[in-house]
Design a protein around this motif. Structure first.
Motif, PDB file in Angstrom:
ATOM      1  N   ASP A 135       0.811  -1.209   0.000  1.00 15.83           N
ATOM      2  CA  ASP A 135       0.000   0.000   0.000  1.00 15.83           C
ATOM      3  C   ASP A 135       0.849   1.266   0.000  1.00 15.83           C
ATOM      4  N   GLY A 136       1.907   1.316   0.773  1.00 15.51           N
ATOM      5  CA  GLY A 136       2.709   2.528   0.879  1.00 15.51           C
ATOM      6  C   GLY A 136       3.844   2.637  -0.115  1.00 15.51           C
ATOM      7  N   ASN A 137       3.936   1.724  -1.068  1.00 20.36           N
ATOM      8  CA  ASN A 137       5.041   1.737  -2.029  1.00 20.36           C
ATOM      9  C   ASN A 137       4.664   2.634  -3.214  1.00 20.36           C
ATOM     10  N   GLU A 138       4.769   3.937  -2.986  1.00 23.35           N
ATOM     11  CA  GLU A 138       4.341   4.907  -3.998  1.00 23.35           C
ATOM     12  C   GLU A 138       5.156   4.821  -5.281  1.00 23.35           C
ATOM     13  N   ARG A 142       3.308   4.234  -8.861  1.00 22.36           N
ATOM     14  CA  ARG A 142       3.455   5.145 -10.023  1.00 22.36           C
ATOM     15  C   ARG A 142       3.938   4.378 -11.250  1.00 22.36           C
ATOM     16  N   PHE A 143       4.872   3.454 -11.034  1.00 26.99           N
ATOM     17  CA  PHE A 143       5.406   2.631 -12.118  1.00 26.99           C
ATOM     18  C   PHE A 143       4.290   1.835 -12.791  1.00 26.99           C
ATOM     19  N   TYR A 144       3.464   1.160 -12.002  1.00 27.79           N
ATOM     20  CA  TYR A 144       2.365   0.369 -12.565  1.00 27.79           C
ATOM     21  C   TYR A 144       1.330   1.255 -13.247  1.00 27.79           C
ATOM     22  N   TYR A 170      -3.958  -4.199  -8.116  1.00 28.58           N
ATOM     23  CA  TYR A 170      -4.071  -3.474  -9.378  1.00 28.58           C
ATOM     24  C   TYR A 170      -4.554  -4.450 -10.446  1.00 28.58           C
ATOM     25  N   ARG A 171      -5.173  -3.907 -11.476  1.00 26.00           N
ATOM     26  CA  ARG A 171      -5.714  -4.736 -12.554  1.00 26.00           C
ATOM     27  C   ARG A 171      -5.543  -3.970 -13.867  1.00 26.00           C
ATOM     28  N   ARG A 172      -5.466  -4.732 -14.931  1.00 27.70           N
ATOM     29  CA  ARG A 172      -5.485  -4.132 -16.267  1.00 27.70           C
ATOM     30  C   ARG A 172      -5.975  -5.159 -17.275  1.00 27.70           C
ATOM     31  N   PRO A 173      -6.682  -4.673 -18.311  1.00 25.26           N
ATOM     32  CA  PRO A 173      -7.026  -5.585 -19.401  1.00 25.26           C
ATOM     33  C   PRO A 173      -5.763  -5.885 -20.193  1.00 25.26           C
TER      34      PRO A 173
END
Length: 175
Positions: A135-138, A142-144, A170-173
């Motif tokens: 959660d805290g790995n900003e 940002r990279f993802y 996180y999710r992505r098509p």
């Protein structure tokens, strides 16, 4: 960096020591202050590499892949992909791990590796993919997000390390 100096490829058992080193050094840099320091100090690159060697020698199970990025024939990072392990994401793929040596952050190796991992998930027939990030790995978030991933609202507290780790999915098509 010229494209001929950077290459993403399938991992081989002989890559295992370098994978273990990237795994441990990345954890120690990225998670400092986020997980207990004694846990980070106790991480063992040789032991981690041995686990990856056994995984590679056994052959990744169906739908899984372990990729490495090498620069000038030196492995500097890896990604592991496979079917989603989440019940509510059945039929999708998962980016299970992606780690680089900290001195390679921000140089394009991670973007090349993430793009190849995404292509591998698509090649395995997955229509969407997920990943879990602290959660805290900003920096990682940002990279993802720059690569088209977005939080999907799922969160969890992972206790598998012996201490609580808050994670966001996180999710992505996939194209």
């Amino acid at each position: 960096m010229p494209d001929d100096a950077r290459r993403v490829r399938a991992a081989e058992p002989t890559d295992a020591p370098a994978i273990g080193l990237a795994h441990v050094r990345s954890w120690q840099a990225a998670y400092r202050g986020r997980v207990p320091q004694d846990y980070l100090d106790a991480l063992d690159a040789d032991r981690r590499g041995e686990g990856w060697r056994r995984y590679l020698e056994a052959g990744p199970p169906g739908g899984e892949a372990l990729l490495v990025v090498d620069v000038d024939d030196r492995v500097v990072g890896f990604a592991n992909v496979g079917p989603s392990r989440d019940d509510d994401a059945a039929g999708g793929g998962e980016l299970r791990a992606i780690y680089l040596l900290p001195e390679r952050w921000g140089l394009g190796d991670g973007r090349a590796l993430l793009a190849a991992a995404t292509r591998a998930l698509h090649a395995h027939g997955f229509g969407h993919a997920t990943l879990w990030v602290l959660d805290g790995n900003e920096r990682a978030r940002r990279f993802y997000e720059a690569a088209g991933w977005a939080p999907d609202g799922a969160t969890k507290e992972d206790l598998s390390f012996g201490f609580p780790v808050a994670e966001v999915r996180y999710r992505r098509p996939l194209p």
